[in-house]
Design a protein around this motif. Structure first.
Motif, PDB file in Angstrom:
ATOM      1  N   ALA A 146       0.860  -1.184   0.000  1.00 53.11           N
ATOM      2  CA  ALA A 146       0.000   0.000   0.000  1.00 53.11           C
ATOM      3  C   ALA A 146       0.894   1.230   0.000  1.00 53.11           C
ATOM      4  O   ALA A 146       1.848   1.309   0.769  1.00 53.11           O
ATOM      5  CB  ALA A 146      -0.920   0.007   1.227  1.00 53.11           C
ATOM      6  N   GLN A 147       0.588   2.160  -0.886  1.00 55.67           N
ATOM      7  CA  GLN A 147       1.356   3.399  -0.933  1.00 55.67           C
ATOM      8  C   GLN A 147       0.453   4.514  -1.431  1.00 55.67           C
ATOM      9  O   GLN A 147      -0.498   4.278  -2.177  1.00 55.67           O
ATOM     10  CB  GLN A 147       2.587   3.248  -1.804  1.00 55.67           C
ATOM     11  CG  GLN A 147       2.342   2.704  -3.197  1.00 55.67           C
ATOM     12  CD  GLN A 147       3.634   2.220  -3.819  1.00 55.67           C
ATOM     13  OE1 GLN A 147       4.621   2.931  -3.833  1.00 55.67           O
ATOM     14  NE2 GLN A 147       3.631   1.006  -4.349  1.00 55.67           N
ATOM     15  N   ALA A 148       0.776   5.706  -0.981  1.00 50.14           N
ATOM     16  CA  ALA A 148      -0.026   6.879  -1.329  1.00 50.14           C
ATOM     17  C   ALA A 148       0.803   7.823  -2.178  1.00 50.14           C
ATOM     18  O   ALA A 148       2.015   7.941  -1.985  1.00 50.14           O
ATOM     19  CB  ALA A 148      -0.487   7.577  -0.061  1.00 50.14           C
ATOM     20  N   PHE A 149       0.138   8.502  -3.110  1.00 47.27           N
ATOM     21  CA  PHE A 149       0.827   9.516  -3.894  1.00 47.27           C
ATOM     22  C   PHE A 149      -0.156  10.620  -4.268  1.00 47.27           C
ATOM     23  O   PHE A 149      -1.379  10.485  -4.110  1.00 47.27           O
ATOM     24  CB  PHE A 149       1.489   8.892  -5.129  1.00 47.27           C
ATOM     25  CG  PHE A 149       0.551   8.576  -6.269  1.00 47.27           C
ATOM     26  CD1 PHE A 149       0.520   9.366  -7.401  1.00 47.27           C
ATOM     27  CD2 PHE A 149      -0.292   7.478  -6.194  1.00 47.27           C
ATOM     28  CE1 PHE A 149      -0.341   9.075  -8.448  1.00 47.27           C
ATOM     29  CE2 PHE A 149      -1.154   7.173  -7.230  1.00 47.27           C
ATOM     30  CZ  PHE A 149      -1.172   7.976  -8.368  1.00 47.27           C
ATOM     31  N   ASP A 150       0.392  11.710  -4.752  1.00 45.34           N
ATOM     32  CA  ASP A 150      -0.381  12.902  -5.113  1.00 45.34           C
ATOM     33  C   ASP A 150      -0.988  12.692  -6.498  1.00 45.34           C
ATOM     34  O   ASP A 150      -0.464  13.170  -7.507  1.00 45.34           O
ATOM     35  CB  ASP A 150       0.565  14.112  -5.071  1.00 45.34           C
ATOM     36  CG  ASP A 150      -0.120  15.424  -5.390  1.00 45.34           C
ATOM     37  OD1 ASP A 150      -1.318  15.422  -5.741  1.00 45.34           O
ATOM     38  OD2 ASP A 150       0.564  16.464  -5.308  1.00 45.34           O
ATOM     39  N   GLY A 151      -2.103  11.970  -6.541  1.00 41.00           N
ATOM     40  CA  GLY A 151      -2.694  11.574  -7.820  1.00 41.00           C
ATOM     41  C   GLY A 151      -3.259  12.712  -8.637  1.00 41.00           C
ATOM     42  O   GLY A 151      -3.389  12.602  -9.854  1.00 41.00           O
ATOM     43  N   TYR A 152      -3.595  13.823  -7.988  1.00 43.77           N
ATOM     44  CA  TYR A 152      -4.143  14.966  -8.717  1.00 43.77           C
ATOM     45  C   TYR A 152      -3.057  15.727  -9.469  1.00 43.77           C
ATOM     46  O   TYR A 152      -3.297  16.248 -10.555  1.00 43.77           O
ATOM     47  CB  TYR A 152      -4.874  15.907  -7.751  1.00 43.77           C
ATOM     48  CG  TYR A 152      -5.412  17.162  -8.416  1.00 43.77           C
ATOM     49  CD1 TYR A 152      -6.386  17.084  -9.407  1.00 43.77           C
ATOM     50  CD2 TYR A 152      -4.945  18.420  -8.047  1.00 43.77           C
ATOM     51  CE1 TYR A 152      -6.881  18.226 -10.016  1.00 43.77           C
ATOM     52  CE2 TYR A 152      -5.438  19.571  -8.644  1.00 43.77           C
ATOM     53  CZ  TYR A 152      -6.405  19.465  -9.633  1.00 43.77           C
ATOM     54  OH  TYR A 152      -6.901  20.608 -10.241  1.00 43.77           O
ATOM     55  N   ASN A 153      -1.868  15.776  -8.911  1.00 49.63           N
ATOM     56  CA  ASN A 153      -0.804  16.577  -9.522  1.00 49.63           C
ATOM     57  C   ASN A 153       0.233  15.764 -10.289  1.00 49.63           C
ATOM     58  O   ASN A 153       0.814  16.261 -11.257  1.00 49.63           O
ATOM     59  CB  ASN A 153      -0.092  17.412  -8.449  1.00 49.63           C
ATOM     60  CG  ASN A 153      -0.951  18.549  -7.955  1.00 49.63           C
ATOM     61  OD1 ASN A 153      -1.427  19.372  -8.741  1.00 49.63           O
ATOM     62  ND2 ASN A 153      -1.182  18.593  -6.652  1.00 49.63           N
ATOM     63  N   ILE A 154       0.501  14.530  -9.869  1.00 57.51           N
ATOM     64  CA  ILE A 154       1.546  13.740 -10.531  1.00 57.51           C
ATOM     65  C   ILE A 154       0.930  12.915 -11.668  1.00 57.51           C
ATOM     66  O   ILE A 154       0.098  12.042 -11.426  1.00 57.51           O
ATOM     67  CB  ILE A 154       2.252  12.798  -9.530  1.00 57.51           C
ATOM     68  CG1 ILE A 154       2.942  13.617  -8.436  1.00 57.51           C
ATOM     69  CG2 ILE A 154       3.263  11.917 -10.260  1.00 57.51           C
ATOM     70  CD1 ILE A 154       3.610  12.779  -7.357  1.00 57.51           C
ATOM     71  N   PRO A 155       1.315  13.186 -12.914  1.00 56.18           N
ATOM     72  CA  PRO A 155       0.801  12.362 -14.021  1.00 56.18           C
ATOM     73  C   PRO A 155       1.252  10.910 -13.840  1.00 56.18           C
ATOM     74  O   PRO A 155       2.374  10.639 -13.424  1.00 56.18           O
ATOM     75  CB  PRO A 155       1.464  12.989 -15.262  1.00 56.18           C
ATOM     76  CG  PRO A 155       1.941  14.346 -14.829  1.00 56.18           C
ATOM     77  CD  PRO A 155       2.247  14.225 -13.371  1.00 56.18           C
ATOM     78  N   HIS A 156       0.356   9.974 -14.175  1.00 58.67           N
ATOM     79  CA  HIS A 156       0.684   8.557 -14.004  1.00 58.67           C
ATOM     80  C   HIS A 156      -0.061   7.718 -15.035  1.00 58.67           C
ATOM     81  O   HIS A 156      -1.016   8.185 -15.660  1.00 58.67           O
ATOM     82  CB  HIS A 156       0.385   8.089 -12.568  1.00 58.67           C
ATOM     83  CG  HIS A 156      -0.988   8.426 -12.082  1.00 58.67           C
ATOM     84  ND1 HIS A 156      -1.399   9.702 -11.754  1.00 58.67           N
ATOM     85  CD2 HIS A 156      -2.069   7.635 -11.847  1.00 58.67           C
ATOM     86  CE1 HIS A 156      -2.652   9.696 -11.336  1.00 58.67           C
ATOM     87  NE2 HIS A 156      -3.081   8.444 -11.405  1.00 58.67           N
TER      88      HIS A 156
END
Length: 197
Positions: free
Chosen positions: A167-177
Motif C-alpha cells: 500500500a502506498q499513497a501519492f499525489d494523484g491529482y498533480n503527478i501524471p501517471h
C-alpha cells in the motif's frame, strides 16, 4: 528525509493486516465478473484541472470490505500522519482489473484525489509509470509528451513498483501517471482516494 510535501509519495504497507488483505482479494475476485469495461478514446482535459488519455481496462466500485478500509479511523489517521494533511476525508474506492493488453494512458486524477492510495492485490502488477518531476507542470506541458499514436513512447521510464499486498499513497491529482499494456491474464489493483478539505 523526504516528505509528502517534497515528493508526493509515501509507503503505507502496515495499514492493512493479513486478514483484511485476504478479505480484499476475495472481494475483488468476487466482483470481477460484474466489472464494467472502461474505454477512453482520446486525450481530454477537465474543468477541475485533471486530464485523461486513451485507456482500456475494467473496474468496479469497492464493496463493503474495501469501503471499511477506506473509512477506517485507523487508516485515515495513518494517512493523515504520513502526509501531514490533517483534514483529509475519504472519497471513493474501487478495483481496477487489467487483462492482457489492457492499459491506462497518462492522466491526472480528479481534484478530489488529494491523496490516491494504491493497493496491490495480485503479484503481477509490475510498476505504475509516473512523472513526479511534472508534479507542478501544467496539463499543456504534460500533454505535449503524449502521442495518440503511441501513448508511452515519450514518457519517462521510471515507475512506482506495485508489489503484492503493498500500500502506498501519492499525489494523484498533480503527478501524471499511467499503466503500460498489461502482459498477464489478470491483474487487480485497488485504489482509494482522500480529499483535503
Amino acid at each position: 528525509m523526504t516528505t509528502w510535501a517534497d515528493n508526493g509519495h509515501v509507503r503505507l504497507d502496515s495499514i492493512i493486516d493479513e486478514s483484511t488483505w485476504d478479505a480484499l482479494e476475495s472481494e475483488a475476485r468476487g466482483l470481477y465478473p460484474q466489472a464494467q469495461q472502461d474505454s477512453l478514446p482520446s486525450i481530454r482535459t477537465f474543468r477541475d484541472g485533471s486530464f485523461c488519455s486513451p485507456a482500456r481496462f475494467s473496474s468496479h466500485k469497492g464493496g463493503p470490505v474495501f469501503r471499511s478500509v477506506m473509512q477506517s479511523r485507523e487508516v485515515l489517521a495513518a494517512v493523515r500522519e504520513a502526509t501531514q494533511l490533517p483534514r483529509l476525508v475519504p472519497v471513493r474506492c474501487g478495483y481496477n482489473f487489467y487483462r492482457r493488453g489492457d492499459f491506462l494512458g497518462p492522466h491526472r486524477d480528479s481534484v478530489k484525489a488529494t491523496v490516491t492510495v494504491l493497493v496491490g492485490l495480485t503479484d503481477n502488477l509490475g510498476q505504475m509509470g509516473w512523472a513526479p518531476d511534472h508534479r507542478q507542470s501544467t496539463n499543456d506541458d504534460v500533454i505535449t509528451m503524449i502521442s495518440e499514436e503511441d501513448l508511452f513512447v515519450s514518457l519517462p521510464s521510471q515507475g512506482m513498483p506495485i508489489t503484492h499486498r503493498s500500500a502506498q499513497a501519492f499525489d494523484g491529482y498533480n503527478i501524471p501517471h499511467w499503466r503500460m499494456p498489461f502482459d498477464h491474464e489478470l491483474g487487480i489493483l485497488g485504489t482509494f482516494c482522500y480529499f483535503d478539505l
